[in-house]
Design a protein around this motif. Structure first.
Motif, PDB file in Angstrom:
ATOM      1  N   LEU A  46       0.898  -1.163  -0.073  1.00 45.12           N
ATOM      2  CA  LEU A  46      -0.021  -0.149   0.102  1.00 45.12           C
ATOM      3  C   LEU A  46       0.837   1.402   0.029  1.00 45.12           C
ATOM      4  O   LEU A  46       0.582   2.300  -0.671  1.00 45.12           O
ATOM      5  N   THR A 150      -7.312  -7.319   6.981  1.00 43.36           N
ATOM      6  CA  THR A 150      -7.845  -6.152   6.239  1.00 43.36           C
ATOM      7  C   THR A 150      -6.851  -5.338   5.257  1.00 43.36           C
ATOM      8  O   THR A 150      -7.036  -5.146   3.905  1.00 43.36           O
ATOM      9  N   THR A 151      -5.723  -5.375   5.646  1.00 41.22           N
ATOM     10  CA  THR A 151      -4.601  -4.989   4.788  1.00 41.22           C
ATOM     11  C   THR A 151      -4.343  -5.861   3.520  1.00 41.22           C
ATOM     12  O   THR A 151      -4.280  -5.457   2.499  1.00 41.22           O
ATOM     13  N   ASN A 154      -7.201  -5.121   1.371  1.00 39.12           N
ATOM     14  CA  ASN A 154      -6.978  -3.899   0.508  1.00 39.12           C
ATOM     15  C   ASN A 154      -6.110  -3.951  -0.426  1.00 39.12           C
ATOM     16  O   ASN A 154      -6.064  -3.514  -1.579  1.00 39.12           O
ATOM     17  N   ARG A 157      -7.669  -5.757  -3.509  1.00 35.30           N
ATOM     18  CA  ARG A 157      -8.835  -4.682  -4.078  1.00 35.30           C
ATOM     19  C   ARG A 157      -7.775  -3.600  -4.769  1.00 35.30           C
ATOM     20  O   ARG A 157      -8.456  -3.336  -6.236  1.00 35.30           O
TER      21      ARG A 157
END
Length: 171
Positions: A46, A150-151, A154, A157
């Motif tokens: 990210l 969640t990371t 993400n 996604r």
């Protein structure tokens, strides 16, 4: 009604791992359909100073197994160590399954009986944190579990994998 720590720890880990398996399975199919190397997904970050997808999965699986062991009363120097391995979707999915089985096999009575157990763990260079078992599960284990899952979600996604909340939830 009283909710046992074993129900919280084991149930949350099981659901998180179902979701993680689901999103990784969809990512693998997406990579195959696009003819894209898995590493382009597994190496995604990210932000440059954050760890990649592969590490997120490797770390959270080891963390969860070690957390269950801590709540089972395992001494700090006897906690399981899992090498940071798994360079493919299949290897990571197999790692998740193995860890899920290990956590599911943890003794409920031991976890529930260790609500007051003093847990001391490293949290950085020359830093330790001490928590009782209940605080460890509710305020350290669960937030870390869901942060890294969640990371991972993400990261996938961000790479365009068609996944949604139901996938994340393991439904």
């Amino acid at each position: 009604m009283t909710t046992n720590l074993s129900f919280i720890l084991k149930g949350s880990a099981a659901q998180a791992f179902r979701g993680l398996t689901k999103v990784l399975t969809k990512a693998k199919a997406t990579a195959e359909a696009a003819g894209t190397a898995e590493e382009s997904y597994l190496g995604a970050r990210l932000f440059p100073d954050m760890s990649d997808l592969k590490w997120q999965v490797q770390m959270i699986t080891e963390f969860a197994v070690r957390g269950a062991a801590r709540m089972n009363g395992t001494a700090p120097d006897a906690l399981p160590n899992m090498p940071m391995e798994g360079d493919t979707f299949d290897a990571l999915i197999a790692r998740i399954a193995e860890c899920a089985e290990t956590i599911a096999a943890t003794d409920d009575a031991a976890i529930d009986g260790n609500a007051d157990l003093k847990i001391s763990m490293p949290v950085g260079p020359e830093q330790t944190m001490e928590l009782d078992g209940q605080t460890y599960v509710l305020s350290f284990f669960l937030p870390n579990l869901f942060f890294h899952v969640t990371t991972a979600y993400n990261l996938l996604r961000m790479q365009g994998v068609a996944i949604g909340k139901r996938d994340y939830m393991g439904l």
